[in-house]
Write a protein that holds these residues in place. Structure first.
Motif, short mmCIF file in Angstrom:
data_model
loop_
_atom_site.label_atom_id
_atom_site.label_comp_id
_atom_site.label_asym_id
_atom_site.label_seq_id
_atom_site.Cartn_x
_atom_site.Cartn_y
_atom_site.Cartn_z
N LEU A 144 0.79 -1.22 0.00
CA LEU A 144 0.00 0.00 0.00
C LEU A 144 0.83 1.28 0.00
N GLY A 145 2.07 1.21 0.47
CA GLY A 145 2.92 2.39 0.45
C GLY A 145 2.57 3.42 1.53
N THR A 146 3.14 4.62 1.37
CA THR A 146 2.91 5.72 2.30
C THR A 146 2.68 7.00 1.51
N HIS A 147 2.32 8.06 2.22
CA HIS A 147 2.17 9.37 1.59
C HIS A 147 2.73 10.43 2.52
N ALA A 148 3.09 11.57 1.95
CA ALA A 148 3.62 12.66 2.75
C ALA A 148 2.55 13.17 3.69
N SER A 149 2.89 13.30 4.97
CA SER A 149 1.93 13.77 5.96
C SER A 149 2.06 15.28 6.15
N ILE A 150 0.94 15.94 6.33
CA ILE A 150 0.91 17.39 6.55
C ILE A 150 0.67 17.63 8.04
N PRO A 151 1.62 18.23 8.75
CA PRO A 151 1.44 18.45 10.19
C PRO A 151 0.21 19.34 10.46
N PRO A 152 -0.44 19.15 11.61
CA PRO A 152 -1.63 19.95 11.94
C PRO A 152 -1.29 21.35 12.43
N VAL A 153 -0.56 22.10 11.61
CA VAL A 153 -0.21 23.48 11.94
C VAL A 153 -1.31 24.40 11.42
N PRO A 154 -1.83 25.28 12.22
CA PRO A 154 -2.89 26.18 11.75
C PRO A 154 -2.50 26.91 10.47
N GLY A 155 -3.35 26.78 9.45
CA GLY A 155 -3.13 27.47 8.18
C GLY A 155 -2.25 26.74 7.20
N LEU A 156 -1.57 25.66 7.61
CA LEU A 156 -0.64 24.98 6.71
C LEU A 156 -1.37 24.28 5.58
N ALA A 157 -2.36 23.45 5.89
CA ALA A 157 -3.09 22.75 4.84
C ALA A 157 -3.80 23.73 3.91
N GLU A 158 -4.33 24.82 4.49
CA GLU A 158 -5.03 25.81 3.68
C GLU A 158 -4.08 26.54 2.74
N ALA A 159 -2.79 26.57 3.07
CA ALA A 159 -1.80 27.23 2.21
C ALA A 159 -1.46 26.39 0.98
N ARG A 160 -2.00 25.18 0.91
CA ARG A 160 -1.76 24.26 -0.21
C ARG A 160 -0.26 24.07 -0.47
N PRO A 161 0.46 23.54 0.53
CA PRO A 161 1.91 23.38 0.39
C PRO A 161 2.26 22.30 -0.61
N LEU A 162 3.49 22.34 -1.06
CA LEU A 162 4.02 21.31 -1.94
C LEU A 162 4.47 20.10 -1.12
N THR A 163 4.28 18.91 -1.68
CA THR A 163 4.96 17.72 -1.19
C THR A 163 5.97 17.33 -2.27
N ASN A 164 6.64 16.20 -2.09
CA ASN A 164 7.60 15.77 -3.10
C ASN A 164 6.93 15.60 -4.47
N ILE A 165 5.65 15.22 -4.48
CA ILE A 165 4.96 14.99 -5.76
C ILE A 165 4.80 16.30 -6.53
N GLU A 166 4.27 17.33 -5.87
CA GLU A 166 4.04 18.59 -6.56
C GLU A 166 5.35 19.30 -6.90
N LEU A 167 6.34 19.19 -6.02
CA LEU A 167 7.61 19.86 -6.30
C LEU A 167 8.26 19.28 -7.54
N LEU A 168 8.13 17.97 -7.73
CA LEU A 168 8.72 17.33 -8.90
C LEU A 168 7.98 17.67 -10.19
N GLN A 169 6.84 18.32 -10.08
CA GLN A 169 6.09 18.72 -11.26
C GLN A 169 6.27 20.19 -11.60
N LEU A 170 7.02 20.92 -10.77
CA LEU A 170 7.19 22.36 -11.00
C LEU A 170 8.01 22.62 -12.25
N ASP A 171 7.48 23.49 -13.12
CA ASP A 171 8.25 23.92 -14.28
C ASP A 171 8.71 25.36 -14.12
#
Length: 463
Positions: A144-171
């Motif tokens: 099943l694998g794993t996924h990058a976890s987003i810490p429960p910091v206020p405002g962090l999830a709402e900021a739509r941060p990058l994980t390794n997946i999104e960073l590797l797609q940046l042009d």
């Protein structure tokens, strides 16, 4: 509802799962592999290989900017991230094609969709192209694998941060990348994007980067990062986040010196990973989880449910592709009646920064914690003449030896080709060879491996 019966079903096409599926198929058994998205798993798509592809592009950018060191006219154009992305995509597409060819040649059925247990050894699969299938198997393997976890910091999830997946797609090149986490993912990407042209700040909760490494290794790497003008704020706690990653973000951070604000353009979250074990109905299958949410397995990777095994990261195995492959071998051999376990296996690791960091066996800190007496030998990389030809002499290699004998208990290195040098020591450890075997070996000059002769020549004779 039509139930399709199989001998074997593998959920997830990651490293261990796909090799097990291909092996069973080639043995004449009926096998289906259910994969949600990444054909071949995350490693060839969004993790190991594409990240190392981009890291090498960053290395080339760095060398081009410092070409005068080698007597070549330097060039400092901005990195072309669209071209970097295209190079990476070509590699990924080739890897996917190779995986598909293995499925075809082994007669393994690949089912693209999301699986969920609806009964013991029975799965409902929501197909990606629409519709559902119900599969029942004599044996099921959870990959099943794993996924990058987003810490429960206020405002962090709402900021739509990058994980390794999104960073590797940046042009594009982030103007100022803020990296949360000083582990493998965070450090590799921090250095790479600094070399591409981003300003980079690393926020790390602990006092030391690379928490599982010795302080001298972590300190040596920190020197490199600071030299490349990467800002590192250690012993920091992110209190809240405002803004949107990709545009403008501000982080309120608590440090030993008090609270401060860090502003940037993008956030990369690299604070750890969580197992993909929720919402799949494992409780219906009788599969128990650990307190951390990983599948509970024994040292043969059997779960608490008869006829169900788990492979790789979801089973709590060390989070490396090569360990997932070894999990496949453990299951393969036990299915064939050969006794093989995960107990006591040597786990090599390599951080692909520049210079890279490799480690196997005991660290000094672990030896102290476990009360194991060791002899330590250490050699600066500048003493290895190959580094002088490359102008890359930063770092050192270090070995731990038993006090009452000559066996090698551990090895660490920060320096060029650290992973390749470690592999030589790993083979010696697996074979139970004394350190004197490497000390007295004749290695080609000038190579990095030659440094092992001088490292082990520093060892004082055992009393």
């Amino acid at each position: 509802m039509t139930v399709e019966n199989y001998e074997n079903v593998v959920i997830g096409s990651g490293e261990g799962g796909k090799y097990l599926a291909w092996h069973l198929s080639q043995s004449g058994q009926q096998v289906a592999v259910i994969e949600r998205r990444w054909i071949g798993g995350s490693c060839p798509n969004v993790n190991c290989l594409p990240s190392k592809n981009e890291i090498w592009s960053a290395k080339v950018a760095y060398l081009s900017q410092h070409a005068s060191t080698f007597g070549v006219a330097p060039t400092k154009p901005p990195s072309d991230m669209e071209a970097v992305q295209e190079r990476k995509r070509r590699m990924v597409q080739g890897l996917i094609a190779t995986n598909l060819e293995h499925y075809k040649s082994s007669s393994t059925e690949l089912v693209m969709g999301e699986a969920k247990f609806v009964g013991p050894k029975t799965l409902a699969v929501q197909l990606n192209d629409g519709g559902t299938r119900t599969l029942k198997a004599e044996r099921i393997f959870l990959n099943l694998g794993t996924h990058a976890s987003i810490p429960p910091v206020p405002g962090l999830a709402e900021a739509r941060p990058l994980t390794n997946i999104e960073l590797l797609q940046l042009d594009r090149i982030p103007e100022h990348l803020i990296v949360l986490g000083g582990g493998y993912v965070g450090l590799e990407f921090a250095q790479a994007f600094r070399r591409f042209g981003s300003r980079v700040t690393i926020l790390h909760r602990g006092s030391q980067l690379l928490t599982n490494q010795d302080a001298d290794i972590a300190g040596s790497l920190l020197e490199t990062l600071l030299k490349e003008e990467i800002e590192v704020i250690a012993v920091s706690e992110t209190l809240r986040v405002a803004g949107t990653s990709g545009s403008s973000v501000t982080l309120r951070v608590k440090t030993d010196a008090g609270e401060t604000t860090v502003a940037g353009s993008d956030i990369l979250v690299a604070t750890g990973r969580a197992p993909n074990t929720t919402s799949i109905g494992l409780e219906i299958a009788g599969v128990q989880l650990t307190e951390q949410g990983y599948v509970k397995v024994d040292d043969r990777l059997q779960t608490t449910a008869a006829g169900i095994w788990a492979i790789g990261e979801c089973a709590g195995s060390p989070q490396f592709t090569h360990i997932s492959y070894d999990d496949f071998r453990v299951i393969r051999d036990n299915l064939a009646g050969i006794d093989r376990t995960t107990a006591g296996r040597l786990v090599p690791s390599c951080l692909f920064t520049d210079p890279p960091v490799s480690q196997i066996g005991l660290t000094e800190e672990e030896a102290r914690r476990r009360g194991i007496p060791v002899r330590v030998t250490k050699l600066p990389m500048a003493a290895v003449l190959r580094t002088r030809t490359l102008d890359e002499s930063h770092g050192f290699m270090k070995a731990l030896l038993e006090v009452g004998g000559d066996c090698i208990l551990g090895f660490s290195m920060i320096g060029p080709e650290a992973g390749e040098v470690m592999a030589i020591v790993q083979v010696a450890m697996l074979a139970g060879l004394p350190y004197t075997t490497l000390r007295d070996a004749t290695f080609t000059h000038p190579t990095m491996a030659e440094g092992l002769v001088f490292l082990f020549s520093e060892v004082e004779p055992r009393r």
